[in-house]
Design a protein around this motif. Structure first.
Motif, PDB file in Angstrom:
ATOM      1  N   GLY A   9     -28.284 -42.300  21.679  1.00  0.00           N
ATOM      2  CA  GLY A   9     -27.560 -43.575  21.664  1.00  0.00           C
ATOM      3  C   GLY A   9     -27.324 -44.111  23.066  1.00  0.00           C
ATOM      4  N   ILE A  13     -30.641 -45.528  24.301  1.00  0.00           N
ATOM      5  CA  ILE A  13     -30.924 -46.805  23.642  1.00  0.00           C
ATOM      6  C   ILE A  13     -30.062 -47.907  24.253  1.00  0.00           C
ATOM      7  CG2 ILE A  13     -30.762 -48.066  21.444  1.00  0.00           C
ATOM      8  CD1 ILE A  13     -31.501 -45.410  20.058  1.00  0.00           C
ATOM      9  N   ILE A  66     -28.985 -56.714  20.787  1.00  0.00           N
ATOM     10  CA  ILE A  66     -28.997 -55.980  19.520  1.00  0.00           C
ATOM     11  C   ILE A  66     -29.278 -54.504  19.765  1.00  0.00           C
ATOM     12  CG2 ILE A  66     -30.281 -55.690  17.349  1.00  0.00           C
ATOM     13  CD1 ILE A  66     -30.596 -58.772  17.331  1.00  0.00           C
ATOM     14  N   LEU A  67     -30.227 -54.222  20.646  1.00  0.00           N
ATOM     15  CA  LEU A  67     -30.572 -52.839  20.960  1.00  0.00           C
ATOM     16  C   LEU A  67     -29.393 -52.117  21.617  1.00  0.00           C
ATOM     17  CD1 LEU A  67     -33.145 -51.249  20.500  1.00  0.00           C
ATOM     18  CD2 LEU A  67     -33.790 -51.737  22.844  1.00  0.00           C
ATOM     19  N   GLY A 110     -26.228 -52.838  21.223  1.00  0.00           N
ATOM     20  CA  GLY A 110     -25.226 -52.642  20.174  1.00  0.00           C
ATOM     21  C   GLY A 110     -25.573 -51.474  19.263  1.00  0.00           C
ATOM     22  N   CYS A 111     -26.840 -51.347  18.905  1.00  0.00           N
ATOM     23  CA  CYS A 111     -27.271 -50.207  18.079  1.00  0.00           C
ATOM     24  C   CYS A 111     -27.080 -48.893  18.831  1.00  0.00           C
ATOM     25  CB  CYS A 111     -28.733 -50.368  17.673  1.00  0.00           C
ATOM     26  SG  CYS A 111     -29.007 -51.684  16.483  1.00  0.00           S
ATOM     27  N   GLY A 112     -27.329 -48.921  20.141  1.00  0.00           N
ATOM     28  CA  GLY A 112     -27.117 -47.726  20.953  1.00  0.00           C
ATOM     29  C   GLY A 112     -25.654 -47.311  20.989  1.00  0.00           C
ATOM     30  N   LEU A 135     -23.429 -47.936  18.641  1.00  0.00           N
ATOM     31  CA  LEU A 135     -23.090 -47.387  17.321  1.00  0.00           C
ATOM     32  C   LEU A 135     -23.644 -45.977  17.134  1.00  0.00           C
ATOM     33  CD1 LEU A 135     -23.584 -50.491  15.001  1.00  0.00           C
ATOM     34  CD2 LEU A 135     -21.437 -49.432  15.717  1.00  0.00           C
ATOM     35  N   TRP A 136     -24.865 -45.732  17.591  1.00  0.00           N
ATOM     36  CA  TRP A 136     -25.472 -44.402  17.462  1.00  0.00           C
ATOM     37  C   TRP A 136     -24.696 -43.387  18.307  1.00  0.00           C
ATOM     38  CZ3 TRP A 136     -28.392 -42.835  13.758  1.00  0.00           C
ATOM     39  CH2 TRP A 136     -29.132 -41.667  13.873  1.00  0.00           C
TER      40      TRP A 136
END
Length: 88
Positions: free
Chosen positions: A26, A29, A59-60, A62-64, A66-67
């Motif tokens: 995460g 990312i 977006i990437l 944000g996903c990182g 969250l992960w």
């Protein structure tokens, strides 16, 4: 619903090695997403492509985040929950 959450917490809190790997993934990312934002801001000429790259980077990132959060919670909170419930 509560039983499903309990099973998920026991599964995620059971393996700290996997949680650490998720946390590191995460973070990587997130860094890649921030680098995409920096490239879109400083390298790409102002255009629609710059905006698309910036949105994809956001977006990437944000996903990182969250992960990484899932990995962190699996390492700390869910691990403690797993140890408490295992003794019951």
């Amino acid at each position: 619903m509560r039983n499903a959450i309990h099973k998920l917490a026991m599964k995620l809190g059971n393996n700290p090695r996997v949680a650490l790997i998720k946390m590191i993934q995460g973070g990587l990312i997130f860094v890649f997403g921030v680098l995409m934002l920096m490239v879109a801001d400083r390298v790409v000429v102002e255009s629609l492509a710059q905006e698309i790259i910036a949105i994809f980077g956001l977006i990437l990132a944000g996903c990182g985040v969250l992960w990484t959060l899932i990995g962190y919670l699996s390492m700390s909170v869910l691990r403690i929950y797993h140890m408490i419930k295992k003794k019951d």
